[in-house]
Design a protein around this motif. Structure first.
Motif, PDB file in Angstrom:
ATOM      1  N   GLU A 333       0.803  -1.217   0.000  1.00  0.00           N
ATOM      2  CA  GLU A 333       0.000   0.000   0.000  1.00  0.00           C
ATOM      3  C   GLU A 333       0.843   1.276   0.000  1.00  0.00           C
ATOM      4  OE1 GLU A 333      -3.606  -0.750   2.744  1.00  0.00           O
ATOM      5  OE2 GLU A 333      -2.292  -2.500   2.964  1.00  0.00           O
ATOM      6  N   THR A 334       2.176   1.128   0.014  1.00  0.00           N
ATOM      7  CA  THR A 334       3.028   2.317  -0.026  1.00  0.00           C
ATOM      8  C   THR A 334       3.870   2.372  -1.296  1.00  0.00           C
ATOM      9  OG1 THR A 334       4.590   1.092   1.371  1.00  0.00           O
ATOM     10  CG2 THR A 334       3.172   2.686   2.462  1.00  0.00           C
ATOM     11  N   LEU A 335       3.839   1.299  -2.076  1.00  0.00           N
ATOM     12  CA  LEU A 335       4.631   1.244  -3.303  1.00  0.00           C
ATOM     13  C   LEU A 335       4.280   2.391  -4.255  1.00  0.00           C
ATOM     14  CD1 LEU A 335       6.448  -0.079  -5.459  1.00  0.00           C
ATOM     15  CD2 LEU A 335       4.639  -1.739  -5.891  1.00  0.00           C
ATOM     16  N   LEU A 336       2.991   2.573  -4.491  1.00  0.00           N
ATOM     17  CA  LEU A 336       2.581   3.604  -5.459  1.00  0.00           C
ATOM     18  C   LEU A 336       2.983   5.021  -5.012  1.00  0.00           C
ATOM     19  CD1 LEU A 336       1.163   4.407  -8.084  1.00  0.00           C
ATOM     20  CD2 LEU A 336      -1.022   4.319  -6.862  1.00  0.00           C
ATOM     21  N   PRO A 337       2.613   5.440  -3.791  1.00  0.00           N
ATOM     22  CA  PRO A 337       3.036   6.791  -3.394  1.00  0.00           C
ATOM     23  C   PRO A 337       4.549   6.973  -3.349  1.00  0.00           C
ATOM     24  CG  PRO A 337       1.968   5.643  -1.552  1.00  0.00           C
ATOM     25  CD  PRO A 337       1.710   4.840  -2.792  1.00  0.00           C
ATOM     26  N   ALA A 338       5.283   5.938  -2.923  1.00  0.00           N
ATOM     27  CA  ALA A 338       6.747   6.065  -2.877  1.00  0.00           C
ATOM     28  C   ALA A 338       7.308   6.201  -4.289  1.00  0.00           C
ATOM     29  CB  ALA A 338       7.360   4.861  -2.169  1.00  0.00           C
ATOM     30  N   ALA A 339       6.786   5.395  -5.225  1.00  0.00           N
ATOM     31  CA  ALA A 339       7.268   5.476  -6.603  1.00  0.00           C
ATOM     32  C   ALA A 339       6.894   6.817  -7.237  1.00  0.00           C
ATOM     33  CB  ALA A 339       6.685   4.321  -7.426  1.00  0.00           C
ATOM     34  N   HIS A 344       6.974  13.236  -9.029  1.00  0.00           N
ATOM     35  CA  HIS A 344       6.871  14.580  -8.444  1.00  0.00           C
ATOM     36  C   HIS A 344       8.213  15.311  -8.464  1.00  0.00           C
ATOM     37  CE1 HIS A 344       2.714  14.248  -7.366  1.00  0.00           C
ATOM     38  NE2 HIS A 344       2.918  13.151  -6.662  1.00  0.00           N
ATOM     39  N   ASP A 345       9.295  14.547  -8.378  1.00  0.00           N
ATOM     40  CA  ASP A 345      10.620  15.176  -8.423  1.00  0.00           C
ATOM     41  C   ASP A 345      11.077  15.467  -9.859  1.00  0.00           C
ATOM     42  OD1 ASP A 345      10.648  15.046  -5.710  1.00  0.00           O
ATOM     43  OD2 ASP A 345      12.010  13.342  -5.552  1.00  0.00           O
ATOM     44  N   GLY A 346      10.213  15.175 -10.817  1.00  0.00           N
ATOM     45  CA  GLY A 346      10.534  15.493 -12.210  1.00  0.00           C
ATOM     46  C   GLY A 346      11.520  14.533 -12.859  1.00  0.00           C
ATOM     47  N   LEU A 347      11.710  13.346 -12.267  1.00  0.00           N
ATOM     48  CA  LEU A 347      12.691  12.405 -12.814  1.00  0.00           C
ATOM     49  C   LEU A 347      12.100  11.475 -13.871  1.00  0.00           C
ATOM     50  CD1 LEU A 347      14.410  11.608  -9.429  1.00  0.00           C
ATOM     51  CD2 LEU A 347      15.481  12.755 -11.372  1.00  0.00           C
ATOM     52  N   THR A 348      10.811  11.212 -13.774  1.00  0.00           N
ATOM     53  CA  THR A 348      10.157  10.379 -14.794  1.00  0.00           C
ATOM     54  C   THR A 348       8.778  10.963 -15.083  1.00  0.00           C
ATOM     55  OG1 THR A 348       8.968   8.940 -13.256  1.00  0.00           O
ATOM     56  CG2 THR A 348      11.181   8.235 -13.884  1.00  0.00           C
TER      57      THR A 348
END
Lengths: 427, 309
Positions: A333-339, A344-348
């Motif tokens: 349940e934390t995989l999606l927000p962590a990914a 959000h950091d503009g990396l992907t």
């Protein structure tokens, strides 16, 4: 069964890289039409769900999930793991064979799959043991296990120390076209270590394992892959030193892929202040330079897959001194927000992110999912990538609540999840 | 005042906390040399010494310290406890807590275990050694010994020699001596040094002769038996040759340098008996005396914060 139309969505398709307005039509659990742009009006006799412009992506295929069945149902059952996966936007879980008894025999696998079929709302892709009892000595029956439905072979967190045994595993698996998943952490170097050897670990007085233990085992594995030509996936690569070896192997054209857990993308060893046992992971959390290098490697595609490394543990086994506490954290349940932090950091962009989360693992396991295309299974997640919230571990669907993200600010979550066109989760 | 509920490590102490403890301990050194050694500042309080790891010296020192201050002291021995029956550390803590102790003195083999226990009880907890992490009363008694001999506890050069990696005594001492603004050197083969040691505010030497040049204090550490044979050092005799403190090596330190050891000593492994027993240089026996005084001071100071429910 009437057709379902998911309209007014922002379609995220990792296969084509499409990120734009559109709608999906679903019949009998399959995507039957992908309309890009605003799309035509829905025909009569269909159910229409308005997605409100939110991103609609192929459901996550999680390459590493531990379930407590058989053996430790109090930690996680197929019912609870299915609910947790659905809540996290995960539509397929690749379950690990490190149960009690281990899934090293077709009969155990058939039992586990019957339980999964009966209880889990998401798809279950079984992995079988590489060696009997995960002991690293004798091969399991790869042929029979493939016939019983195994999609890959792994000894979970047990690395096979003996190079002859591992070479034979690769050779034999290769003759069947089977995927070998390995945990490249040298067990001899690990010894009693429970954290990464570093200044910080020294101050805490915790026995450390040098980060080179990962690269050493990976280098050995890759040398044997070169010899055997087998399909090899390193389940988690967490140190910058390993990236060099991985680059070299990929440049040589070996059939090699690598994953990383979402924990290692957002947490580092500094989180271990105060000996919090929910942060006791395998591999151990790394130094910040390593974490930053891993994030870049995921963005660049050198690391192919991001996983939850979901490992439920009960409260009792975690309420111990750090050195003796159980290893692992729940993560579905934390995989999606962590990914999403990479986004959000503009990396992907989002299609690239779902390439790592859905398409790449789906392809590696030989599944049909991970894409928004005609004929693909309607395994989908509708998400809000921007919603902020504070995670409450007791609100997790998982039976075990050992999340290191408890009381942390998260951004983004799944709103609805469908498996084969059936809604299995709605926030 | 002493603004702490527990003494879990040196890390959380300030300079003035350390001075407060040492000044109080001086009084207890005097008291302990009287015919009547008792002062009833802990009267009515219950002190439980719970040692999950065996230690004769430290446990005896804490027991005596508590008794001299009038506490009721109970020793929990490892063998008779239910740890052997699979009870967890937390269960033990909760059980003990129900007996209303005021002071818990705890030693445990795992780093951080004493801090974990402290979270689950509502009395003061004193760390008597946790894994490789901290052993604060040892560092304090070493500091008191140094201060009494050198007349100060700052601007001294102190060499700590031996198995730094596996030593909680070394970690606590490095922190305390740095907090008090001394120069700290560590001397050991690289196999016995923790990762990142050079960033802990110390100078690192693998040549003992160079490391001992001009130091005011030489602190020797015990080399555990299981680490002597091959895995960390080639042999006892090679270790003694390169890292054992003998008269010749000690001559490189200042003429008035003192020699310390937390005990128990391996004579002929890390220290020459002629050095260990030299009354002009060795302060090892005095360290034991200071140990009782420092532990009296720590318990007295912590007990002052215990409310009268």
């Amino acid at each position: 069964m009437t057709d379902l139309i998911l309209s007014n969505a922002r379609l995220i398709d990792p296969e084509t890289g499409y990120d734009g307005a559109g709608a999906l039509r679903i019949s009998d659990g399959i995507i039957t039409d992908v309309a890009k742009g605003t799309g035509p009006a829905a025909p009569e006799g269909t159910t229409v769900i308005d997605c409100d412009g939110k991103p609609l992506a192929p459901g996550i295929v999680d390459m590493r999930v531990s379930v407590g069945e058989p053996g430790e149902r109090h930690k996680e059952s197929y019912r609870s793991v299915g609910r947790a996966a659905a809540a996290g936007g995960v539509t397929t879980i690749a379950v690990q064979p490190d149960t009690d008894p281990a899934v090293d025999d077709p009969a155990v696998m058939e039992f586990a799959m019957r339980r999964a079929e009966a209880a889990s709302v998401v798809r279950v892709a079984p992995m079988a043991a590489l060696t009997k009892g995960l002991k690293g000595r004798e091969m399991t029956e790869y042929g029979f296990l493939l016939d019983a439905g195994a999609l890959a072979f792994t000894d979970a967190s047990n690395a096979i120390a003996d190079p002859t045994v591992f070479r034979n595993c690769l050779d034999y698996a290769n003759s069947l076209g089977a995927l070998v998943v390995h945990h490249p952490q040298d067990p001899a170097m690990k010894a009693e270590g429970c954290v990464t050897e570093s200044l910080f670990a020294s101050k805490l007085g915790l026995p450390g394992v040098h980060p080179i233990a990962e690269r050493m085992m990976l280098e050995r594995d890759l040398a044997l892959v070169e010899v055997t030509g087998a399909r090899y996936h390193a389940d988690m690569i967490t140190t910058a030193g390993s990236l060099e070896a991985l680059t070299r192997a990929k440049d040589k054209g070996l059939k090699v892929t690598a994953g990383i857990s979402h924990h290692h993308l957002v947490l580092n060893e500094m989180d271990l202040e105060g000996y919090p046992t929910f942060f006791k992971l395998e591999p151990p959390l790394r130094e910040e330079e390593d974490r930053a290098a891993m994030v870049q490697a995921v963005a660049d595609g050198l690391i192919d897959i991001v996983i939850s490394s979901h490992r439920p543990q009960d409260e009792e086994s975690k309420r111990q001194p750090f050195e003796v506490a159980a290893i692992g954290a729940v993560g579905l349940e934390t995989l999606l927000p962590a990914a999403l932090k990479l986004y959000h950091d503009g990396l992907t962009d989002l299609p690239t992110l779902f390439e790592r989360l859905s398409l790449a693992p789906s392809r590696l396991l030989g599944l049909e999912g991970g894409r928004l295309a005609k004929g693909a299974p309607a395994d989908l997640v509708l998400l809000d990538p921007d919603v902020p919230y504070v995670l409450d571990r007791f609100a997790l669907q998982s039976k075990s609540k050992n999340s290191p993200f408890d009381r942390r600010l998260m951004t983004g979550k799944a709103l609805r999840t469908w498996v084969a066109g059936e809604e299995v989760f709605a926030a | 005042m002493f603004p702490h509920r527990h003494l879990l490590g040196i890390e959380t102490l300030s300079q003035s906390d350390i001075v407060t403890i040492l000044d109080q301990a001086e009084e207890y050194v005097e008291l302990s040399r009287q015919r009547d050694k008792k002062k009833a500042v802990l009267k009515g309080l219950t002190q439980i010494n719970i040692f999950f790891e065996n230690s004769t010296r430290t446990q005896a020192s804490f027991e005596l310290a508590g008794k001299r201050l009038g506490a009721d002291v109970m020793n929990m021995s490892l063998k008779s406890s239910s740890i052997a029956k699979g009870e967890t550390l937390i269960d033990t803590a909760v059980t003990l807590n129900a007996m209303h102790p005021d002071l818990l003195v705890v030693r445990h083999r795992n780093s951080g275990a004493v801090g974990l226990l402290a979270q689950k009880v509502n009395c003061s907890v004193i760390n008597a050694g946790d894994g490789r992490h901290e052993h604060p009363t040892q560092a304090l008694l070493d500091a008191l010994t140094i201060r009494r001999h050198k007349g100060r506890l700052h601007r001294l050069t102190v060499a700590i020699c031996g198995d730094i990696n596996h030593s909680r005594v070394a970690r606590s001492n490095i922190m305390l001596l740095n907090k008090m603004e001394n120069r700290v050197r560590v001397i050991a083969p690289p196999t016995l040094l923790p990762n990142g040691i050079e960033r802990m505010g110390v100078e690192v030497f693998d040549d003992m002769r160079k490391g001992l040049e001009g130091v005011d204090v030489v602190m020797m550490l015990r080399l555990q038996q299981e680490r002597m044979q091959g895995a960390f050092v080639p042999s006892t005799r090679e270790y003694y040759h390169r890292y054992g403190l003998d008269v010749e090596k000690l001559a490189l330190a200042k003429d008035d340098a003192i020699v310390m050891h937390p005990g128990p000593m391996n004579r002929g492994v890390e220290i020459d008996p002629n050095v260990a027993d030299d009354i002009n240089r060795s302060v090892i026996q005095e360290q034991v005396e200071m140990g009782v005084a420092v532990r009296m001071a720590v318990m007295d100071l912590l007990a002052r914060n215990i409310p009268n429910a």
